[in-house]
Design a protein around this motif. Structure first.
Motif, PDB file in Angstrom:
ATOM      1  N   SER A 103      39.341  46.391  48.031  1.00 37.40           N
ATOM      2  CA  SER A 103      39.529  45.571  46.827  1.00 37.40           C
ATOM      3  C   SER A 103      38.286  45.541  45.946  1.00 37.40           C
ATOM      4  O   SER A 103      38.366  45.680  44.726  1.00 37.40           O
ATOM      5  CB  SER A 103      39.920  44.144  47.220  1.00 37.40           C
ATOM      6  OG  SER A 103      38.889  43.546  47.961  1.00 37.40           O
ATOM      7  N   HIS A 104      37.106  45.382  46.572  1.00 39.36           N
ATOM      8  CA  HIS A 104      35.877  45.202  45.781  1.00 39.36           C
ATOM      9  C   HIS A 104      35.259  46.542  45.380  1.00 39.36           C
ATOM     10  O   HIS A 104      34.897  46.753  44.232  1.00 39.36           O
ATOM     11  CB  HIS A 104      34.878  44.384  46.611  1.00 39.36           C
ATOM     12  CG  HIS A 104      33.780  43.792  45.799  1.00 39.36           C
ATOM     13  ND1 HIS A 104      33.966  42.678  44.999  1.00 39.36           N
ATOM     14  CD2 HIS A 104      32.499  44.170  45.621  1.00 39.36           C
ATOM     15  CE1 HIS A 104      32.823  42.394  44.382  1.00 39.36           C
ATOM     16  NE2 HIS A 104      31.927  43.286  44.746  1.00 39.36           N
ATOM     17  N   TYR A 143      34.620  36.837  50.605  1.00 40.90           N
ATOM     18  CA  TYR A 143      33.823  37.972  51.095  1.00 40.90           C
ATOM     19  C   TYR A 143      32.553  37.564  51.834  1.00 40.90           C
ATOM     20  O   TYR A 143      32.115  38.264  52.734  1.00 40.90           O
ATOM     21  CB  TYR A 143      33.418  38.889  49.928  1.00 40.90           C
ATOM     22  CG  TYR A 143      34.579  39.574  49.271  1.00 40.90           C
ATOM     23  CD1 TYR A 143      35.518  40.275  50.025  1.00 40.90           C
ATOM     24  CD2 TYR A 143      34.758  39.520  47.892  1.00 40.90           C
ATOM     25  CE1 TYR A 143      36.594  40.904  49.429  1.00 40.90           C
ATOM     26  CE2 TYR A 143      35.837  40.146  47.282  1.00 40.90           C
ATOM     27  CZ  TYR A 143      36.749  40.837  48.056  1.00 40.90           C
ATOM     28  OH  TYR A 143      37.813  41.453  47.462  1.00 40.90           O
ATOM     29  N   THR A 203      36.267  34.428  45.380  1.00 40.10           N
ATOM     30  CA  THR A 203      35.925  35.733  45.976  1.00 40.10           C
ATOM     31  C   THR A 203      34.639  35.615  46.783  1.00 40.10           C
ATOM     32  O   THR A 203      34.477  36.270  47.798  1.00 40.10           O
ATOM     33  CB  THR A 203      35.753  36.832  44.900  1.00 40.10           C
ATOM     34  OG1 THR A 203      34.921  36.330  43.877  1.00 40.10           O
ATOM     35  CG2 THR A 203      37.076  37.263  44.344  1.00 40.10           C
ATOM     36  N   THR A 254      28.537  44.287  50.650  1.00 39.95           N
ATOM     37  CA  THR A 254      29.281  45.322  51.395  1.00 39.95           C
ATOM     38  C   THR A 254      28.428  46.591  51.427  1.00 39.95           C
ATOM     39  O   THR A 254      27.601  46.825  50.543  1.00 39.95           O
ATOM     40  CB  THR A 254      30.645  45.662  50.744  1.00 39.95           C
ATOM     41  OG1 THR A 254      30.417  46.407  49.546  1.00 39.95           O
ATOM     42  CG2 THR A 254      31.456  44.419  50.421  1.00 39.95           C
ATOM     43  N   GLY A 287      42.739  42.651  48.127  1.00 40.00           N
ATOM     44  CA  GLY A 287      42.086  42.555  49.442  1.00 40.00           C
ATOM     45  C   GLY A 287      43.074  42.185  50.536  1.00 40.00           C
ATOM     46  O   GLY A 287      43.062  42.745  51.640  1.00 40.00           O
ATOM     47  N   GLU A 336      41.845  40.583  42.434  1.00 40.85           N
ATOM     48  CA  GLU A 336      40.979  41.221  43.434  1.00 40.85           C
ATOM     49  C   GLU A 336      41.267  40.654  44.829  1.00 40.85           C
ATOM     50  O   GLU A 336      41.336  41.402  45.810  1.00 40.85           O
ATOM     51  CB  GLU A 336      39.508  40.972  43.061  1.00 40.85           C
ATOM     52  CG  GLU A 336      38.543  41.801  43.888  1.00 40.85           C
ATOM     53  CD  GLU A 336      37.088  41.436  43.612  1.00 40.85           C
ATOM     54  OE1 GLU A 336      36.282  41.608  44.532  1.00 40.85           O
ATOM     55  OE2 GLU A 336      36.761  40.979  42.495  1.00 40.85           O
ATOM     56  N   SER A 382      39.123  45.154  53.890  1.00 40.54           N
ATOM     57  CA  SER A 382      39.624  44.463  52.705  1.00 40.54           C
ATOM     58  C   SER A 382      38.623  44.529  51.558  1.00 40.54           C
ATOM     59  O   SER A 382      38.963  44.863  50.426  1.00 40.54           O
ATOM     60  CB  SER A 382      39.913  43.005  53.069  1.00 40.54           C
ATOM     61  OG  SER A 382      40.044  42.236  51.912  1.00 40.54           O
ATOM     62  N   SER A 383      37.346  44.216  51.856  1.00 38.24           N
ATOM     63  CA  SER A 383      36.339  44.204  50.789  1.00 38.24           C
ATOM     64  C   SER A 383      36.062  45.623  50.288  1.00 38.24           C
ATOM     65  O   SER A 383      35.816  45.829  49.102  1.00 38.24           O
ATOM     66  CB  SER A 383      35.047  43.541  51.269  1.00 38.24           C
ATOM     67  OG  SER A 383      34.548  44.215  52.375  1.00 38.24           O
TER      68      SER A 383
END
Length: 601
Positions: free
Chosen positions: A432-433, A34, A30, A102, A453, A449, A428-429
């Motif tokens: 998912s995150h 990311y 991950t 993020t 994403g 995860e 995406s981040s």
């Protein structure tokens, strides 16, 4: 080798390079997915940031808009470059020191609330999806001409290619791909500009050629352009402005602060090892961006002059622009016009039936121009040129070698695809995150995860591609709307999060929602609900640009002011942030190693 084969070869080789890099640099964790593992060097990250930054709007559309708008088009240069400086100086180092990769993660932790993080995700998804629509429009323009397919088919091909390298490579693959894309796009932008500057002014540097003398005359190139466009009823190129001075100011401000709130660019500063490297990569990115941004005004002016010279022989030869023999006959039009006509982005309509192309401003209020056009038997302007084709068609208009035209095709596609990939990474981040892991399922595995994403990316590609088929405007205009959304929602929250330790979660959330709502309300009034044509409601707000003549593209600055006001009012009537949050903000703002931080520890 003929032109079409050369284009297939150059574009095909560039795509093979991008996909090859994505496979070579596949993300295995991950952290790599990311933030590219946090170990990209400043110079390389600067290049990747520049590619991320210089989208289809910068490469394909900006010079076309400047060509149409004249001096007023400089607001794109001032807004986007000024915004990047703002981001590099005010936000990036602090966010990097904070250590969250993020924007919603930063907002969630700084405002000690998962709800704040969720609101930030909503703002981010709205801005990023609007931005990708602009990229997809650019992809459609580039593919439609250079692969001889329709604009819609071009969008489908672009979706598939972005999906391939964004989904498999993650941030690590995207970073290395973007370095390659930067090299392709900057060569594709500057090489034709050098050729054309030499042709028109004898000066090989386009930046100097813009102020140089027009070949074979004692007039400067800009004076010659001013003379041509005013004689044909257009506004004076060097003084034109879009709307009022207030609108130009708000437009520039909206682009500036929107830039500083753009999540996909902010994320790039987490891919370097340290705060010092974040500052250095910001500096490098500015140098790499400046190469294109200082060339764009020259490209715009030269493309406009060349276009007029193509359809009216008196522009270069001298003589009467309104003489019958000055307008070229439609039958003898150059091949590049035939090629662009197939895309539907260049159109000719013979209004007076003389078989010749008249290109002038038939809506001019200049009586002398009206009288000349009437005396010449002109019944209206017969050529419609989409602003988005000016850069792509420029080397063809100037009759440059085939390999240069093919390079521009590859560059336009590189610009659109690199930014689309960065935006998909941000989407995406965020999903998912910041949503799945932080809000809905904290116990999700790393593998789960990553899968979330990738699914979020795939859905975003489908939605943006669909909206890209029916965009709300030119590529750069659509992108300006995305900047306005980021300006009105995310930028104030990030600024207050770093520079106001007293700002609490209630204030930040209320401000973000108020800024986002009022901006979308004004934009949708002009462009239709969720950009769906036919659903606009201009009567409800009192007509187009009803708020002091401000255009929807410039309204983000008003949304940002509303955001700040609402945030501070709500903050005053709600509880202060906890002491440890205030201390954390204090520590983030102070350089490491100073006595103040040591004392605090």
């Amino acid at each position: 080798m003929d032109l079409q084969s050369t284009i297939y070869l150059v574009v095909g080789l560039s795509f093979a390079l991008y996909i090859g890099i994505a496979i070579w640099a596949r993300a295995g964790s991950t952290s790599e997915f990311y933030a590219a593992g946090g170990n990209i060097g400043p110079r390389m990250n600067g290049m990747a940031t520049a590619a991320d930054w210089m989208s289809a709007a910068s490469f394909i559309s900006m010079a076309g808009l400047i060509a149409n708008m004249g001096y007023g088009g400089a607001l794109f240069l001032m807004g986007w470059t000024g915004g990047y400086v703002l981001l590099a100086m005010l936000l990036a180092p602090y966010l990097r020191k904070f250590g969250k990769f993020t924007v919603p993660q930063f907002i969630g932790d700084r405002f000690y609330s998962k709800s704040a993080s969720t609101v930030a995700v909503i703002c981010l998804l709205t801005a990023s999806t609007t931005y990708i629509i602009g990229q997809m429009t650019g992809v459609g323009v580039a593919f439609s001409r250079f692969l001889n397919v329709s604009s819609d088919t071009g969008i489908y091909i672009g979706q598939a290619i972005v999906f391939l390298y964004a989904v498999f490579g993650g941030m690590k693959g995207i970073t290395y791909t973007q370095v390659a894309q930067y090299i392709v796009l900057i060569l594709a932008y500057t090489i034709p500009a050098i050729f054309i500057s030499l042709q028109l002014t004898g000066n090989f540097l386009p930046q100097l050629g813009l102020g140089g003398h027009f070949q074979g005359t004692d007039m400067t190139m800009l004076a010659k352009l001013d003379q041509v466009v005013t004689d044909l009823g257009f506004g004076k190129y060097t003084t034109q402005m879009p709307g009022s001075m207030l609108n130009m100011f708000m437009y520039t401000l909206s682009l500036m602060i929107g830039t500083a709130g753009l999540p996909h660019v902010i994320m790039r500063f987490f891919t370097v090892p340290s705060v010092k490297d974040a500052r250095a990569s910001a500096g490098w990115a500015l140098i790499f961006i400046a190469i294109l941004y200082t060339t764009a005004p020259a490209v715009a002016a030269m493309a406009k002059l060349n276009l007029h010279a193509t359809v009216n022989t008196a522009v270069k030869a001298g003589g009467d622009l309104y003489a019958p023999e000055s307008s070229i006959s439609y039958e003898s039009r150059p091949d590049w016009m035939k090629r662009w006509e197939k895309t539907g982005l260049l159109k000719f309509e013979d209004k007076n039936g003389d078989g010749r192309i008249q290109f002038y401003n038939d809506k001019t209020k200049n009586d002398a121009v009206k009288a000349k056009a009437e005396a010449a038997g002109w019944k209206g302007s017969e050529l419609t040129v989409n602003a988005d084709i000016m850069v792509m068609a420029n080397p063809e208009i100037a009759m440059l070698p085939n390999w240069v035209i093919a390079l521009v095709a590859a560059g336009g596609l590189a610009a659109a695809l690199s930014t689309a990939a960065g935006l998909l990474m941000a989407i995406s981040s965020a999903v998912s995150h910041d949503l799945v892991k932080n809000v809905f399922n904290p116990d999700i595995s790393e593998k789960g995860e990553l899968m979330a994403g990738k699914i979020a990316m795939a859905v975003a590609i489908v939605i943006s591609g669909y909206l890209g088929l029916n965009p709300p405007g030119f590529a750069a205009g659509t992108v300006a709307l995305a900047f306005g959304i980021a300006a009105s929602s995310l930028f104030p929250a990030i600024m207050m999060g770093i520079f106001s330790k007293k700002m609490n979660k209630e204030g930040a959330m209320a401000g973000m929602l108020a800024g986002l709502f009022i901006t979308l309300f004004y934009v949708f009034a002009h462009k239709g609900l969720f950009f769906i044509k036919g659903t606009d409601y201009l009567d409800l707000i009192g007509g187009p640009n009803a708020f002091f003549g401000i255009t929807p593209e410039a309204f983000g600055a008003v949304g940002a002011i509303v955001n700040f006001i609402v945030a501070f009012v709500v903050d005053k009537v709600t509880a202060e942030p906890p002491a440890h949050i205030q201390q954390m903000v204090e520590n983030v703002r102070v350089p490491r190693g100073s006595k103040m931080v040591d004392g605090a520890h």
